[in-house]
Scaffold this active site. Structure first.
Site, PDB file in Angstrom:
ATOM      1  N   TYR A 193      60.740  43.397 -25.145  1.00  0.00           N
ATOM      2  CA  TYR A 193      61.278  44.165 -24.028  1.00  0.00           C
ATOM      3  C   TYR A 193      62.112  43.278 -23.127  1.00  0.00           C
ATOM      4  CZ  TYR A 193      57.840  42.199 -20.742  1.00  0.00           C
ATOM      5  OH  TYR A 193      57.109  41.348 -19.948  1.00  0.00           O
ATOM      6  N   LYS A 223      59.618  37.379 -25.625  1.00  0.00           N
ATOM      7  CA  LYS A 223      59.247  38.391 -24.636  1.00  0.00           C
ATOM      8  C   LYS A 223      58.730  39.639 -25.363  1.00  0.00           C
ATOM      9  CE  LYS A 223      60.782  40.224 -20.170  1.00  0.00           C
ATOM     10  NZ  LYS A 223      59.801  39.463 -19.363  1.00  0.00           N
ATOM     11  N   GLU A 277      52.887  29.420 -15.856  1.00  0.00           N
ATOM     12  CA  GLU A 277      53.741  30.426 -15.226  1.00  0.00           C
ATOM     13  C   GLU A 277      52.858  31.538 -14.685  1.00  0.00           C
ATOM     14  OE1 GLU A 277      56.280  32.397 -18.109  1.00  0.00           O
ATOM     15  OE2 GLU A 277      54.783  32.116 -19.692  1.00  0.00           O
ATOM     16  N   LEU A 287      57.912  31.538 -20.787  1.00  0.00           N
ATOM     17  CA  LEU A 287      59.039  32.433 -20.942  1.00  0.00           C
ATOM     18  C   LEU A 287      60.283  31.830 -20.295  1.00  0.00           C
ATOM     19  CD1 LEU A 287      59.721  35.267 -22.051  1.00  0.00           C
ATOM     20  CD2 LEU A 287      59.402  36.117 -19.737  1.00  0.00           C
TER      21      LEU A 287
END
Length: 287
Positions: free
Chosen positions: A33, A149, A182, A207
């Site tokens: 996505y 992702k 993260e 990411l």
């Protein structure tokens, strides 16, 4: 006017939008996505999001469902039909629909594509940024390819729920060495004791945040010092400032970690300046 979704070539009322029960995104999280921030009805950081989408699909051997030019037209039409000026556009591409089997379908099937658009209250967002948010830490427990992702977000959802239960806005994952990787849906930053901006490098299985990348361009243009190396929660608490970045948060000051204040316990000047500069650049470059 109700919200309009795009599902496999058709625009339909969102309340009537459906996907097949054997869509591999639903059964195996075999999907990727992207989320674009929208400024004045335009796509922010478009090039970065398209490039990451293509990379994620390539890593999973899912073909692009259409050319980038065609996809851009559909994305813009989704925004137009929803009459959203400030908000978020969500795109999901799965491997497609096939009888349930862990291995990829053979012959290959057509990828499935969905899009939704939602409005954002920018006034409320600015008020939130002016106040700052808190984060909690949680052990890193995700799979080894967080650089892709994918929609496989259960650990992220659990981390976000932990944050919400604690009255925080975000959770920071902490690896086995004690370093912040993260956030559950953002990249993590600090302004350390020496005034340097620090954020983890993307070679460390995090990411490749598009907002993060755009902000790095802003930082370098401003001549600020940035150090792409990890920091611990203790480093964050000793820092002058902290903040998170993402399409949904933009640049959002963090004022507490695990209930303890960062710096003076209020948003600092660096995060405020970077938020303003990032928004200015994103608006100017949006398509």
């Amino acid at each position: 006017m109700g919200r309009i979704a795009y599902v496999n070539g058709r625009f339909v009322p969102q309340g009537e939008a459906v996907v097949h029960i054997e869509d591999r995104g639903y059964q195996f999280a075999d999907a990727v996505y992207e989320v674009w921030a929208l400024f004045d009805g335009k796509l922010a950081d478009a090039e970065g999001h398209f490039a990451r989408l293509e990379r994620s699909l390539s890593e999973l051997a899912i073909p692009m469902p259409m050319t980038r030019a065609a996809l851009t037209l559909v994305l813009k039409e989704a925004v137009r039909r929803n009459r959203v000026r400030e908000g978020l556009l969500y795109l999901q591409v799965s491997r497609g629909v096939a009888p349930r089997d862990h291995a990829f379908p053979n012959p290959a099937v057509r990828p499935a594509v969905i899009m939704t658009v939602s409005a954002t209250d920018r006034i409320a967002s600015e008020a939130r940024a002016a106040k700052g948010v808190s984060v909690v830490t949680t052990p890193e427990n995700r799979w080894g390819r967080c650089d892709i992702k994918t929609v496989s977000l259960l650990p992220n959802a659990l981390a976000k729920q932990k944050a919400r239960a604690a009255g925080a806005a975000e959770a920071w994952f902490v690896d086995e060495l004690g370093f912040v990787t993260e956030g559950a849906s953002s990249n993590a930053w600090i302004v350390d004791e020496d005034g340097r901006l620090r954020t983890r490098d993307t070679n460390a299985n995090i990411l490749r945040g598009i907002t993060r990348g755009s902000l790095l361009e802003v930082i370098r243009h401003e001549g600020l010092e940035v150090d792409e190396r990890p920091f611990t929660p203790a480093d964050a608490l000793a820092a002058k400032e902290a903040f998170i970045t993402g399409a949904g948060t933009l640049v959002l000051p963090v004022i507490a970690v695990d209930g303890k204040p960062v710096g003076e316990g209020k948003p600092g000047p660096v995060a405020a300046k970077l938020r303003r500069l990032y928004i200015e650049q994103a608006k100017a470059a949006a398509i």
